[in-house]
Design a protein around this motif. Structure first.
Motif, PDB file in Angstrom:
ATOM      1  N   GLU A  68       0.829  -1.204   0.000  1.00 31.60           N
ATOM      2  CA  GLU A  68       0.000   0.000   0.000  1.00 31.60           C
ATOM      3  C   GLU A  68       0.866   1.258   0.000  1.00 31.60           C
ATOM      4  OE1 GLU A  68      -4.120   0.626   2.261  1.00 31.60           O
ATOM      5  OE2 GLU A  68      -2.373   0.866   3.559  1.00 31.60           O
ATOM      6  N   ALA A  69       1.880   1.268   0.863  1.00 31.16           N
ATOM      7  CA  ALA A  69       2.770   2.439   0.925  1.00 31.16           C
ATOM      8  C   ALA A  69       3.549   2.604  -0.379  1.00 31.16           C
ATOM      9  CB  ALA A  69       3.729   2.294   2.105  1.00 31.16           C
ATOM     10  N   ALA A  70       4.052   1.494  -0.923  1.00 29.98           N
ATOM     11  CA  ALA A  70       4.804   1.570  -2.177  1.00 29.98           C
ATOM     12  C   ALA A  70       3.919   2.096  -3.307  1.00 29.98           C
ATOM     13  CB  ALA A  70       5.372   0.208  -2.540  1.00 29.98           C
ATOM     14  N   ALA A  71       2.679   1.610  -3.383  1.00 28.70           N
ATOM     15  CA  ALA A  71       1.769   2.064  -4.435  1.00 28.70           C
ATOM     16  C   ALA A  71       1.478   3.559  -4.291  1.00 28.70           C
ATOM     17  CB  ALA A  71       0.473   1.261  -4.385  1.00 28.70           C
ATOM     18  N   TYR A  72       1.304   4.009  -3.062  1.00 28.73           N
ATOM     19  CA  TYR A  72       1.036   5.445  -2.839  1.00 28.73           C
ATOM     20  C   TYR A  72       2.203   6.295  -3.328  1.00 28.73           C
ATOM     21  CZ  TYR A  72       0.676   9.873  -0.356  1.00 28.73           C
ATOM     22  OH  TYR A  72       0.634  11.206  -0.052  1.00 28.73           O
ATOM     23  N   PHE A  73       3.417   5.929  -2.935  1.00 24.41           N
ATOM     24  CA  PHE A  73       4.582   6.720  -3.332  1.00 24.41           C
ATOM     25  C   PHE A  73       4.822   6.639  -4.838  1.00 24.41           C
ATOM     26  CE2 PHE A  73       5.905   6.177   1.202  1.00 24.41           C
ATOM     27  CZ  PHE A  73       5.903   7.517   1.528  1.00 24.41           C
ATOM     28  N   ILE A  74       4.539   5.474  -5.438  1.00 22.95           N
ATOM     29  CA  ILE A  74       4.701   5.340  -6.893  1.00 22.95           C
ATOM     30  C   ILE A  74       3.736   6.274  -7.619  1.00 22.95           C
ATOM     31  CG2 ILE A  74       4.275   3.764  -8.819  1.00 22.95           C
ATOM     32  CD1 ILE A  74       5.502   1.546  -7.068  1.00 22.95           C
ATOM     33  N   GLY A 114      13.542   5.856  -9.429  1.00 16.85           N
ATOM     34  CA  GLY A 114      13.045   5.708  -8.063  1.00 16.85           C
ATOM     35  C   GLY A 114      11.845   4.792  -7.990  1.00 16.85           C
ATOM     36  N   ILE A 115      10.970   4.885  -8.998  1.00 12.83           N
ATOM     37  CA  ILE A 115       9.810   3.996  -9.044  1.00 12.83           C
ATOM     38  C   ILE A 115      10.258   2.550  -9.207  1.00 12.83           C
ATOM     39  CG2 ILE A 115       7.777   3.397 -10.413  1.00 12.83           C
ATOM     40  CD1 ILE A 115       7.410   6.375 -10.973  1.00 12.83           C
ATOM     41  N   ARG A 116      11.248   2.332 -10.065  1.00  9.16           N
ATOM     42  CA  ARG A 116      11.763   0.969 -10.255  1.00  9.16           C
ATOM     43  C   ARG A 116      12.338   0.409  -8.947  1.00  9.16           C
ATOM     44  NH1 ARG A 116      11.753  -0.892 -15.322  1.00  9.16           N
ATOM     45  NH2 ARG A 116      11.666   0.595 -17.063  1.00  9.16           N
ATOM     46  N   LYS A 117      13.035   1.224  -8.184  1.00  8.06           N
ATOM     47  CA  LYS A 117      13.605   0.754  -6.919  1.00  8.06           C
ATOM     48  C   LYS A 117      12.509   0.380  -5.930  1.00  8.06           C
ATOM     49  CE  LYS A 117      17.924   3.367  -7.273  1.00  8.06           C
ATOM     50  NZ  LYS A 117      18.772   4.458  -6.694  1.00  8.06           N
ATOM     51  N   ARG A 118      11.475   1.198  -5.861  1.00 10.17           N
ATOM     52  CA  ARG A 118      10.371   0.865  -4.949  1.00 10.17           C
ATOM     53  C   ARG A 118       9.697  -0.442  -5.359  1.00 10.17           C
ATOM     54  NH1 ARG A 118       9.042   4.720  -1.352  1.00 10.17           N
ATOM     55  NH2 ARG A 118       9.709   6.867  -1.761  1.00 10.17           N
ATOM     56  N   ALA A 119       9.476  -0.635  -6.655  1.00 12.70           N
ATOM     57  CA  ALA A 119       8.840  -1.860  -7.128  1.00 12.70           C
ATOM     58  C   ALA A 119       9.752  -3.064  -6.922  1.00 12.70           C
ATOM     59  CB  ALA A 119       8.465  -1.720  -8.598  1.00 12.70           C
ATOM     60  N   ALA A 120      11.045  -2.893  -7.177  1.00 10.51           N
ATOM     61  CA  ALA A 120      11.985  -4.013  -7.030  1.00 10.51           C
ATOM     62  C   ALA A 120      12.061  -4.483  -5.585  1.00 10.51           C
ATOM     63  CB  ALA A 120      13.362  -3.603  -7.529  1.00 10.51           C
TER      64      ALA A 120
END
Length: 391
Positions: free
Chosen positions: A303-309, A359-365
């Protein structure tokens, strides 16, 4: 023979399942009995080789649907079937060989006293070819065959048994690929648990900062403000110190709010992911259409990762794309949260120039997710992020 009979019954149940549906009830029970039989042999093999094996589940849940769900999710059924085929292929020849060797001893013991009952033109033969014609021959040849048979038993039976035991354990143990898949699954599950625990800890720290340090800073700032207003001399050194302290307290509050938002946005705890995404979309100057599917329960880390993405993607759209409108879509498909952000801007995203996609790739990875960017020159641009959230 018993294994051959069982395999025949199992094949019949499979045929009945396909043709008439009778095996829908019988097949799960047959597979459970096969598992129990395999476990019995596995336990004997482990005891013979002096190794320890973990017992497997041999119970069947109640209800046909539950039983078939159990079969569909049981990876070890193929091992049981593989063991059954190998057991017949190796056990039957080994058993016949053992009977022949043991028969040498049994025949010598049983037939020696009654050698004289055999007709003269077809006398009893020991050691395959040597005929028995008198008591001396009978005793000596019978003793020789019994000794040879006993020696063959002692020489062949232990290695044969150990070989069959090794084949049994090998057939019922997972292959290298299965072990690797199980290990990957365990690592993914443990990582999901760690991420959930990390997200829970971030929420706790955010609440402590919000209810503790931030509340104290607000109180201090209010007291400093009241002190400034009640001071008679607004231009003296004490007034200047109070003004600096007041402004410093307000700056500290602003910085603390920024830290809290980057750790775990309070809006996620208050309004959930749909409300938080809607709030992000409302803050940017570009009109953003938000479409939400049935998300169900999403793990806190996802949830947090999706919000920041979404926040980073929308910020990139408003700053760099020159888009007139954008859209955000969130949906859940087969245990995966899909985040899609599109815009009608100029496109041609070049990640090497620091467009924010890295940055988005790092959060998803960090969550074993994937990022796909489709941004031809002239637009439109579509950013699709898939985050596993089955846990």
């Amino acid at each position: 023979m018993a294994m051959l009979l069982f395999l025949a019954v199992l094949l019949t149940a499979l045929t009945a399942t396909v043709v008439g549906g009778v095996g829908l009830v019988a097949l799960p029970h047959l597979l459970v009995w096969l598992r129990r039989w395999a476990e019995w042999h596995r336990g004997r093999a482990a005891a013979l080789l002096g190794v320890t094996v973990a017992a497997r589940e041999t119970r069947l849940p109640r209800g046909i649907r539950a039983q078939w769900r159990n079969i569909a999710g049981d990876r070890e059924i193929m091992r049981d079937l593989r063991w059954a085929v190998l057991h017949v292929a190796t056990g039957l020849p080994a058993g016949l060989a053992a009977l022949v060797i043991l028969g040498l001893v049994v025949n010598a013991v049983v037939q020696t006293p009654v050698w004289w009952l055999f007709p003269a033109d077809e006398p009893l033969r020991f050691l395959v070819y040597v005929p028995v014609t008198n008591w001396t021959n009978a005793i000596l040849l019978g003793l020789a065959q019994a000794v040879i048979g006993a020696a063959l038993v002692g020489w062949t039976f232990p290695p044969m048994a150990r070989g069959l035991a090794r084949h049994c354990l090998r057939a019922l143990e997972p292959t290298h690929e299965e072990r690797l898949a199980e290990r990957v699954g365990e690592l993914a599950e443990s990582r999901a648990e760690v991420l959930d625990a990390h997200a829970a800890e971030l929420r706790r720290i955010e609440r402590d900062l919000h209810d503790g340090a931030q509340a104290r800073l607000v109180s201090i700032a209010m007291l400093l403000g009241v002190a400034r207003e009640t001071l008679p001399d607004q231009d003296g050194p004490l007034a200047r110190l109070l003004r600096q302290a007041h402004e410093g307290a307000e700056e500290a509050m602003s910085e603390l709010r920024g830290v809290i938002r980057t750790m775990y946005p309070p809006i996620l705890a208050d309004r959930g992911l749909p409300g938080a995404v809607a709030a992000v979309a409302a803050r940017v100057p570009v009109p953003v259409e938000v479409t939400l599917g049935d998300l169900g329960r999403v793990p806190a880390a996802v949830e947090a990762a999706a919000y920041f993405i979404v926040a980073e993607a929308i910020t990139n759209v408003s700053r760099h794309s020159g888009a007139a409108r954008a859209a955000v879509r969130l949906a859940r498909r087969d245990g995966t949260l899909v985040v899609e952000v599109t815009d009608d801007g100029r496109g041609g995203i070049d990640e090497s120039r620091g467009t924010g996609v890295a940055g988005i790739r790092k959060r998803a990875a960090a969550l074993d997710g994937t990022v796909l960017v489709d941004s031809p020159a002239g637009g439109p641009t579509t950013l699709t992020v898939e985050l596993p959230c089955a846990s």
